[in-house]
Scaffold this active site. Structure first.
Site, PDB file in Angstrom:
ATOM      1  N   LYS A   1       3.393 -15.337   3.017  1.00  0.00           N
ATOM      2  CA  LYS A   1       3.386 -16.303   1.760  1.00  0.00           C
ATOM      3  C   LYS A   1       4.600 -16.473   1.407  1.00  0.00           C
ATOM      4  O   LYS A   1       5.275 -16.333   0.273  1.00  0.00           O
ATOM      5  CB  LYS A   1       2.471 -15.489   0.536  1.00  0.00           C
ATOM      6  CG  LYS A   1       2.112 -16.188  -0.465  1.00  0.00           C
ATOM      7  CD  LYS A   1       1.081 -17.372  -0.152  1.00  0.00           C
ATOM      8  CE  LYS A   1       0.847 -18.089  -1.506  1.00  0.00           C
ATOM      9  NZ  LYS A   1       0.131 -19.413  -1.289  1.00  0.00           N
TER      10      LYS A   1
ATOM     11  N   TYR B   1       0.757  -1.353  -0.029  1.00  0.00           N
ATOM     12  CA  TYR B   1       0.019   0.012  -0.089  1.00  0.00           C
ATOM     13  C   TYR B   1       0.865   1.219  -0.113  1.00  0.00           C
ATOM     14  O   TYR B   1       0.354   2.417  -0.222  1.00  0.00           O
ATOM     15  CB  TYR B   1      -1.018  -0.011   1.253  1.00  0.00           C
ATOM     16  CG  TYR B   1      -2.053  -0.857   1.198  1.00  0.00           C
ATOM     17  CD1 TYR B   1      -2.189  -1.797   0.147  1.00  0.00           C
ATOM     18  CD2 TYR B   1      -2.987  -1.437   2.220  1.00  0.00           C
ATOM     19  CE1 TYR B   1      -3.160  -2.738  -0.234  1.00  0.00           C
ATOM     20  CE2 TYR B   1      -3.828  -2.029   2.256  1.00  0.00           C
ATOM     21  CZ  TYR B   1      -4.017  -2.842   1.189  1.00  0.00           C
ATOM     22  OH  TYR B   1      -5.092  -3.980   0.915  1.00  0.00           O
TER      23      TYR B   1
ATOM     24  N   ASP C   1      -3.228 -18.021   2.446  1.00  0.00           N
ATOM     25  CA  ASP C   1      -4.455 -18.867   1.786  1.00  0.00           C
ATOM     26  C   ASP C   1      -4.904 -19.913   2.835  1.00  0.00           C
ATOM     27  O   ASP C   1      -6.122 -19.981   3.164  1.00  0.00           O
ATOM     28  CB  ASP C   1      -4.182 -19.349   0.478  1.00  0.00           C
ATOM     29  CG  ASP C   1      -2.754 -20.061   0.414  1.00  0.00           C
ATOM     30  OD1 ASP C   1      -1.844 -19.944   1.476  1.00  0.00           O
ATOM     31  OD2 ASP C   1      -2.525 -20.793  -0.751  1.00  0.00           O
TER      32      ASP C   1
ATOM     33  N   ASP D   1     -11.204  -8.393   7.845  1.00  0.00           N
ATOM     34  CA  ASP D   1     -12.522  -8.243   7.336  1.00  0.00           C
ATOM     35  C   ASP D   1     -13.264  -9.820   7.449  1.00  0.00           C
ATOM     36  O   ASP D   1     -14.431  -9.702   7.795  1.00  0.00           O
ATOM     37  CB  ASP D   1     -12.560  -7.402   6.052  1.00  0.00           C
ATOM     38  CG  ASP D   1     -12.573  -5.952   6.090  1.00  0.00           C
ATOM     39  OD1 ASP D   1     -12.190  -5.596   7.316  1.00  0.00           O
ATOM     40  OD2 ASP D   1     -12.656  -5.459   5.088  1.00  0.00           O
TER      41      ASP D   1
ATOM     42  N   ASP E   1      -5.307  -6.520   5.850  1.00  0.00           N
ATOM     43  CA  ASP E   1      -6.749  -5.858   5.395  1.00  0.00           C
ATOM     44  C   ASP E   1      -7.880  -6.845   5.187  1.00  0.00           C
ATOM     45  O   ASP E   1      -8.763  -6.912   5.700  1.00  0.00           O
ATOM     46  CB  ASP E   1      -6.168  -4.882   4.372  1.00  0.00           C
ATOM     47  CG  ASP E   1      -7.123  -3.805   4.016  1.00  0.00           C
ATOM     48  OD1 ASP E   1      -8.208  -4.027   4.465  1.00  0.00           O
ATOM     49  OD2 ASP E   1      -7.377  -3.315   2.909  1.00  0.00           O
TER      50      ASP E   1
END
Length: 357
Positions: free
Chosen positions: A187, A136, A219, A247, A243
């Site tokens: 990852k 980001y 994942d 959620d 992020d």
């Protein structure tokens, strides 16, 4: 007297922030709350998304109580011309690098979750998201036309070891006060940033022999959060993964309207650690102004403010217990009411929490 910068923002932000301030004043009448305009409200007045007076207020305060920013009419504009730029600047300028998102299912709300009640009963975990690094914030970040004339875009993911270490230590310190388990999510089978992430987290773990560390690929973590959510304690991960996963974790409770957050940095004040506190539900423009928004997350964000920025554990616990008791007495907002029936509007739910105080 501690001063708090109150930035209600857009959509349902003012409604839920008003509720949080009511609760905050009931517990700590000595706290001075000073309000300023940010986001779409400021842009409509021909000002920046984060006006200079709002930024100055934050600089002079012990903490920030934030509502929400973002409106459909500004979508597609450059970042500096969108309401969300206010939050971007606050995180950047105050170096709010650690985002804490507690995920808790209150007794009586198990059936509000999309998972089986037995999977979420008693759920209590925290997602710690690195907030000022990664994809980001990395550069270059641009859209362009390649040498062959084809449109392309690039976002750069970059992490430096100190950025990883400081957020890892937040997670380990937090786990020490909870159940002693940190799950680091990366990852590393694909990404070089994740390989560095794992090495740095493992080095930091050596200073916390009383905390157990485990690793999960992102994942797999997404799958395990809906398969066995009760097995997690503290999850720590980089910006983009956090992020998304926070959620997902929020919906385990049945409503994103129940989830508070704290964004902490390195700055301290005479009262505690400076931070920004906000519900993660967003502006919800479809219900803004109807008085039916769930204020739980904003109220619990005020509790986190007391705990981390005003060093008031007792006051924080009082608010959290009052919310729990209100739910136990049957108080429900529309988003968690069975079939959307028999719910309380924003103010009446706030009154139910006040009654428990």
């Amino acid at each position: 007297m501690p001063a708090i910068a109150v930035l209600p923002g857009d959509g349902i932000g003012p409604e839920v922030t008003r509720a949080a301030v009511q609760i905050l004043h009931a517990v700590r009448p000595d706290v001075e709350c000073v309000e300023a305009s940010v986001g779409g409200e400021a842009l409509r007045a021909g000002r920046d998304a984060l006006p200079e007076d709002a930024l100055a207020l934050c600089s002079e305060s012990a903490a920030i109580l934030f509502g929400a920013v973002g409106l459909p009419e500004y979508e597609g504009r450059p970042l500096r011309e969108r309401p969300e730029y206010a939050l971007f600047v606050l995180r950047r300028d105050f170096e709010l690098f650690a985002n804490l998102r507690p995920v808790r299912v209150f007794a009586g709300l198990e059936n509000a979750s999309s998972l089986l009640p037995e999977l979420v009963r008693g759920l209590d975990l925290v997602v710690v998201r690195e907030l000022t690094g990664g994809i980001y914030f990395g550069t270059p970040k641009e859209q362009r036309v390649g040498e062959d004339g084809v449109e392309e875009a690039v976002d750069t993911m970059i992490y430096r070891a100190p950025e990883i270490e400081r957020v890892a230590r937040i997670a380990f310190e937090l786990a020490r006060k909870r159940r002693g388990l940190v799950t680091s999510i990366d990852k590393q089978n694909i990404l070089e940033t994740s390989r560095l992430w794992r090495r740095v987290v493992e080095r930091a773990a050596q200073d916390y022999p009383d905390v157990r560390l485990e690793h999960l690929l992102v994942d797999n973590a997404a799958m395990q959060l809906v398969r066995r959510p009760g097995d997690f304690d503290v999850l720590v991960t980089e910006n983009m993964f956090g992020d998304i996963l926070s959620d997902e974790a929020a919906m385990l409770t049945g409503s994103i309207g129940n989830l508070p957050s704290a964004s902490l940095g390195t700055r301290t004040t005479p009262f505690g650690r400076f931070g920004l506190y906000e519900p993660i539900s967003g502006t919800a423009p479809d219900i803004a102004g109807q008085g039916i928004a769930n204020p739980t997350a904003a109220i619990l964000s005020a509790a986190m403010l007391l705990r981390h920025s005003l060093s008031d554990e007792g006051g924080a616990a009082r608010i959290e217990q009052a919310v729990e008791a209100a739910f136990a007495q049957g108080a429900r907002t529309r988003d968690v009411a069975p079939g959307g029936n028999g719910f309380l509007d924003t103010q009446r739910f706030t009154d139910a929490v006040l009654a428990q105080l």
